[in-house]
Design an enzyme around this catalytic site. Structure first.
Site, PDB file in Angstrom:
ATOM      1  N   GLN A   1     -18.986  22.214  40.285  1.00  0.00           N
ATOM      2  CA  GLN A   1     -17.683  22.592  40.785  1.00  0.00           C
ATOM      3  C   GLN A   1     -16.888  22.222  40.151  1.00  0.00           C
ATOM      4  OE1 GLN A   1     -17.066  20.316  44.218  1.00  0.00           O
ATOM      5  NE2 GLN A   1     -15.392  21.236  44.988  1.00  0.00           N
ATOM      6  N   GLY A   2     -16.079  23.117  39.263  1.00  0.00           N
ATOM      7  CA  GLY A   2     -15.040  22.855  38.206  1.00  0.00           C
ATOM      8  C   GLY A   2     -13.564  22.802  38.790  1.00  0.00           C
TER       9      GLY A   2
ATOM     10  N   SER B   1     -11.449  19.527  39.347  1.00  0.00           N
ATOM     11  CA  SER B   1     -10.790  18.567  39.110  1.00  0.00           C
ATOM     12  C   SER B   1     -10.330  18.741  37.459  1.00  0.00           C
ATOM     13  CB  SER B   1     -11.592  17.219  39.448  1.00  0.00           C
ATOM     14  OG  SER B   1     -11.874  17.067  40.752  1.00  0.00           O
TER      15      SER B   1
ATOM     16  N   SER C   1     -19.854  17.291  38.368  1.00  0.00           N
ATOM     17  CA  SER C   1     -21.400  16.576  38.614  1.00  0.00           C
ATOM     18  C   SER C   1     -22.387  17.793  38.162  1.00  0.00           C
ATOM     19  CB  SER C   1     -21.180  16.287  40.078  1.00  0.00           C
ATOM     20  OG  SER C   1     -20.415  15.451  40.537  1.00  0.00           O
TER      21      SER C   1
ATOM     22  N   GLU D   1     -17.467  21.437  51.942  1.00  0.00           N
ATOM     23  CA  GLU D   1     -18.032  20.241  51.130  1.00  0.00           C
ATOM     24  C   GLU D   1     -18.120  19.227  52.215  1.00  0.00           C
ATOM     25  OE1 GLU D   1     -15.774  19.271  47.817  1.00  0.00           O
ATOM     26  OE2 GLU D   1     -17.221  17.696  47.075  1.00  0.00           O
TER      27      GLU D   1
ATOM     28  N   GLU E   1      -7.573   7.715  50.728  1.00  0.00           N
ATOM     29  CA  GLU E   1      -5.969   7.958  51.067  1.00  0.00           C
ATOM     30  C   GLU E   1      -5.544   9.267  51.345  1.00  0.00           C
ATOM     31  OE1 GLU E   1      -7.309   6.397  48.443  1.00  0.00           O
ATOM     32  OE2 GLU E   1      -6.821   4.377  48.811  1.00  0.00           O
TER      33      GLU E   1
HETATM   34  C1  LIG Z   1     -19.082  10.602  42.034  1.00  0.00           C
HETATM   35  C2  LIG Z   1     -17.926  11.751  42.055  1.00  0.00           C
HETATM   36  C3  LIG Z   1     -18.298  13.036  41.632  1.00  0.00           C
HETATM   37  C4  LIG Z   1     -17.521  14.090  41.750  1.00  0.00           C
HETATM   38  N1  LIG Z   1     -17.685  15.394  41.394  1.00  0.00           N
HETATM   39  C5  LIG Z   1     -16.807  16.477  41.219  1.00  0.00           C
HETATM   40  C6  LIG Z   1     -17.280  17.606  40.723  1.00  0.00           C
HETATM   41  O1  LIG Z   1     -18.292  17.908  40.661  1.00  0.00           O
HETATM   42  N2  LIG Z   1     -16.225  18.464  40.837  1.00  0.00           N
HETATM   43  C7  LIG Z   1     -15.012  18.177  40.648  1.00  0.00           C
HETATM   44  O2  LIG Z   1     -14.141  19.133  40.498  1.00  0.00           O
HETATM   45  N3  LIG Z   1     -14.812  17.088  40.950  1.00  0.00           N
HETATM   46  C8  LIG Z   1     -15.392  16.080  41.095  1.00  0.00           C
HETATM   47  N4  LIG Z   1     -15.040  14.566  41.282  1.00  0.00           N
HETATM   48  C9  LIG Z   1     -13.638  14.276  41.118  1.00  0.00           C
HETATM   49  C10 LIG Z   1     -13.023  14.004  42.696  1.00  0.00           C
HETATM   50  O3  LIG Z   1     -12.832  14.898  43.428  1.00  0.00           O
HETATM   51  C11 LIG Z   1     -11.576  13.201  42.223  1.00  0.00           C
HETATM   52  O4  LIG Z   1     -11.897  12.043  41.765  1.00  0.00           O
HETATM   53  C12 LIG Z   1     -10.877  13.209  43.539  1.00  0.00           C
HETATM   54  O5  LIG Z   1     -10.243  14.473  43.957  1.00  0.00           O
HETATM   55  C13 LIG Z   1      -9.410  12.264  43.090  1.00  0.00           C
HETATM   56  O6  LIG Z   1      -8.742  12.861  42.143  1.00  0.00           O
HETATM   57  P1  LIG Z   1      -8.397  11.779  40.870  1.00  0.00           P
HETATM   58  O7  LIG Z   1      -9.664  11.238  40.216  1.00  0.00           O
HETATM   59  O8  LIG Z   1      -7.652  12.713  39.766  1.00  0.00           O
HETATM   60  O9  LIG Z   1      -7.591  10.754  41.351  1.00  0.00           O
HETATM   61  P2  LIG Z   1      -5.880  10.970  41.517  1.00  0.00           P
HETATM   62  O10 LIG Z   1      -5.856  12.085  42.530  1.00  0.00           O
HETATM   63  O11 LIG Z   1      -5.002  10.890  40.264  1.00  0.00           O
HETATM   64  O12 LIG Z   1      -5.760   9.743  42.690  1.00  0.00           O
HETATM   65  C14 LIG Z   1      -5.509   8.378  42.011  1.00  0.00           C
HETATM   66  C15 LIG Z   1      -5.006   7.543  43.369  1.00  0.00           C
HETATM   67  O13 LIG Z   1      -3.919   7.911  44.171  1.00  0.00           O
HETATM   68  C16 LIG Z   1      -4.189   8.223  45.379  1.00  0.00           C
HETATM   69  N5  LIG Z   1      -3.358   9.240  45.831  1.00  0.00           N
HETATM   70  C17 LIG Z   1      -3.519  10.670  45.363  1.00  0.00           C
HETATM   71  N6  LIG Z   1      -2.548  11.387  46.015  1.00  0.00           N
HETATM   72  C18 LIG Z   1      -2.125  10.713  47.109  1.00  0.00           C
HETATM   73  C19 LIG Z   1      -1.363  11.019  48.260  1.00  0.00           C
HETATM   74  N7  LIG Z   1      -0.986  12.211  48.315  1.00  0.00           N
HETATM   75  N8  LIG Z   1      -1.092   9.973  49.269  1.00  0.00           N
HETATM   76  C20 LIG Z   1      -1.746   8.738  49.237  1.00  0.00           C
HETATM   77  N9  LIG Z   1      -2.478   8.506  47.843  1.00  0.00           N
HETATM   78  C21 LIG Z   1      -2.624   9.305  47.006  1.00  0.00           C
HETATM   79  C22 LIG Z   1      -5.668   8.368  45.375  1.00  0.00           C
HETATM   80  O14 LIG Z   1      -6.039   8.101  46.519  1.00  0.00           O
HETATM   81  C23 LIG Z   1      -6.219   7.612  44.332  1.00  0.00           C
HETATM   82  O15 LIG Z   1      -6.279   6.126  44.872  1.00  0.00           O
HETATM   83  C24 LIG Z   1     -16.004  13.674  41.603  1.00  0.00           C
HETATM   84  C25 LIG Z   1     -15.545  12.362  41.741  1.00  0.00           C
HETATM   85  C26 LIG Z   1     -16.648  11.396  41.872  1.00  0.00           C
HETATM   86  C27 LIG Z   1     -16.201  10.002  41.949  1.00  0.00           C
END
Ligand SMILES: Cc1cc2nc3c(=O)[nH]c(=O)nc-3n(C[C@H](O)[C@H](O)[C@H](O)COP(=O)(O)OP(=O)(O)OC[C@H]3O[C@@H](n4cnc5c(N)ncnc54)[C@H](O)[C@@H]3O)c2cc1C
Length: 379
Positions: free
Chosen positions: A124-125, A127, A159, A242, A362
């Site tokens: 899944q591409g 993020s 992933s 999902e 969140e």
């Molecule tokens: C084990 C694992 C597997 C994953 N696999 C995939 C995958 O296969 N494909 C893929 O595309 N992605 C994948 N992800 C990514 C995952 O979807 C993102 O980590 C997630 O969507 C959060 O985005 P971010 O890490 O950029 O954090 P950010 O969005 O930058 O968030 C940072 C912090 O700000 C908070 N925040 C952000 N917006 C808000 C809001 N509106 N209100 C309140 N708080 C807020 C968040 O809760 C967090 O604490 C994976 C993540 C993990 C941990």
């Protein structure tokens, strides 16, 4: 909703339970990600041969046309048996249903069968370094070039990319319109020049996910899913599936882990300790509430046809409960649960990502507040 199984559902449960009993998966290989992946892929093939890889898919695509309750039963039995989640879990739960909803006949014909057998693995591409929760601000660009699209940008946390033949890729095709409108959903072949997969090692020591550097990768126009500029809607179909699809599996795994922990406490003569009993009691309550809420989520799907925001609630409840449980295991077992390479240490460390993956807690709270409780929008 009525939680008593009818005759057909009971027969289905008995059939599936007997199949899992006759086909024990054995223990997961420890500390060897490639071996663990091969174990999950081989078990998926076995399930596919028995017509059990995707019971929720319609029979014309190789599924069993299982009702929602039967799908829930299936995942409960899968979890109960200790069998692994299929290697192609993203294909079966996300790509397949999204292609069924939005795909052309040719796309369904081409992609669904190899998803089922695990012959072609999907990732899944979505993020990117600057687009996670706020997915719509993603910057990866797709520019038309004759019958192809040329893709340039960076994805992250992808992933299983190292095992994948295909990627569900969302990219920006129009920079002139509001951000949600300029996106397109592509089915991108991973086996080509222009895609560099760089593993990211997690706290568990495993490189479960990756960075994807995409520089001039090509996707034919026939691999656009759901039409140019419609990527946001198509991506929402993927995200809803999902959260809904995994709920039953996760609640059973939570129950198993809790039963293991109760066994550990009993083995140490700690069940009479009021603090231990209190914490185990709370975890039991959370596991039961999660199970019942997962079933309640079925009602929404039955009413509206697609998974609703209730999946966000179960995902949030599960990640909280799993983190509490694994933390309590460390409190109870001490150094034994903190030694690298032991199953409890793995569970403790892996659980940290639960409140991020598939939507952060969140963000899920915002969805529950706005779309389940009807509270005013945060912005
Ligand atoms: C084990 C694992 C597997 C994953 N696999 C995939 C995958 O296969 N494909 C893929 O595309 N992605 C994948 N992800 C990514 C995952 O979807 C993102 O980590 C997630 O969507 C959060 O985005 P971010 O890490 O950029 O954090 P950010 O969005 O930058 O968030 C940072 C912090 O700000 C908070 N925040 C952000 N917006 C808000 C809001 N509106 N209100 C309140 N708080 C807020 C968040 O809760 C967090 O604490 C994976 C993540 C993990 C941990």
């Amino acid at each position: 909703m009525d939680l008593t199984f009818n005759e057909r559902e009971t027969a289905f449960r008995d059939e599936v339970r007997a199949w899992f009993e006759a086909h024990p998966a054995g223990a997961s290989p420890v500390n060897d990600e490639d071996a663990q992946y091969a174990w999950r892929r081989d078990y998926q093939r076995l399930m596919a041969d028995a017509g059990l890889a995707a019971v929720h898919w319609p029979p014309e695509y190789g599924g069993r046309g299982a009702t929602l309750t039967e799908s829930a039963i299936f995942f409960e039995e899968l979890g109960r048996s200790g069998a692994p989640l299929p290697a192609n879990v993203l294909g079966l739960l996300l790509a397949g249903p999204t292609i069924m909803t939005w795909g052309t006949e040719a796309q369904k014909e081409r992609h669904l069968a190899p998803i089922l057998t695990g012959e072609e693995i999907w990732c899944q591409g979505f993020s990117e370094p600057e687009a996670g929760s706020d997915l719509a601000s993603l910057k990866t660009r797709a520019v038309r070039d004759g019958d192809d699209w040329v893709i340039t940008g960076q994805k992250v946390w992808t992933s299983g990319a190292q095992y994948s033949k295909w990627c569900m890729l969302v990219a920006r095709t129009d920079t002139e319109v509001p951000k949600h409108k300029g996106l397109t959903y592509f089915l991108m072949d991973m086996e080509q020049d222009g895609i560099d997969i760089v593993p990211l090692r997690q706290i568990t020591g495993e490189p479960e996910f990756n960075e994807l550097f995409i520089d001039g990768a090509r996707v034919p126009d026939s691999n656009v899913l759901g039409g140019e500029g419609n990527g946001w809607k198509v991506a929402l179909t993927t995200l809803m599936n999902e959260r809904a699809g995994l709920a039953f599996f996760l609640q059973v795994r939570l129950r198993q882990l809790l039963d293991d922990l109760i066994g550990e406490a009993a083995g140490r003569g700690l069940l009479d300790d009021p603090v231990v009993a209190d914490r185990l009691g709370e975890l039991h309550l959370r596991a039961e509430v999660l199970r019942l809420t997962a079933y309640r989520g079925l009602t929404a799907i039955e009413k509206y046809g697609t998974p609703g925001p209730e999946g966000s609630l179960t995902k949030w409840m599960w990640s909280d409960a799993n983190q509490l449980l694994t933390q309590f295991a460390a409190d109870l077992l001490g150094p034994e649960a903190l030694t690298a390479g032991t199953p409890w240490a793995y569970e403790l460390l892996r659980a940290r990502g639960n409140s991020l993956e598939g939507g952060t807690t969140e963000v899920l709270k915002n969805i529950v507040a706005e779309r389940v409780l009807g509270l005013p929008k945060a912005r």
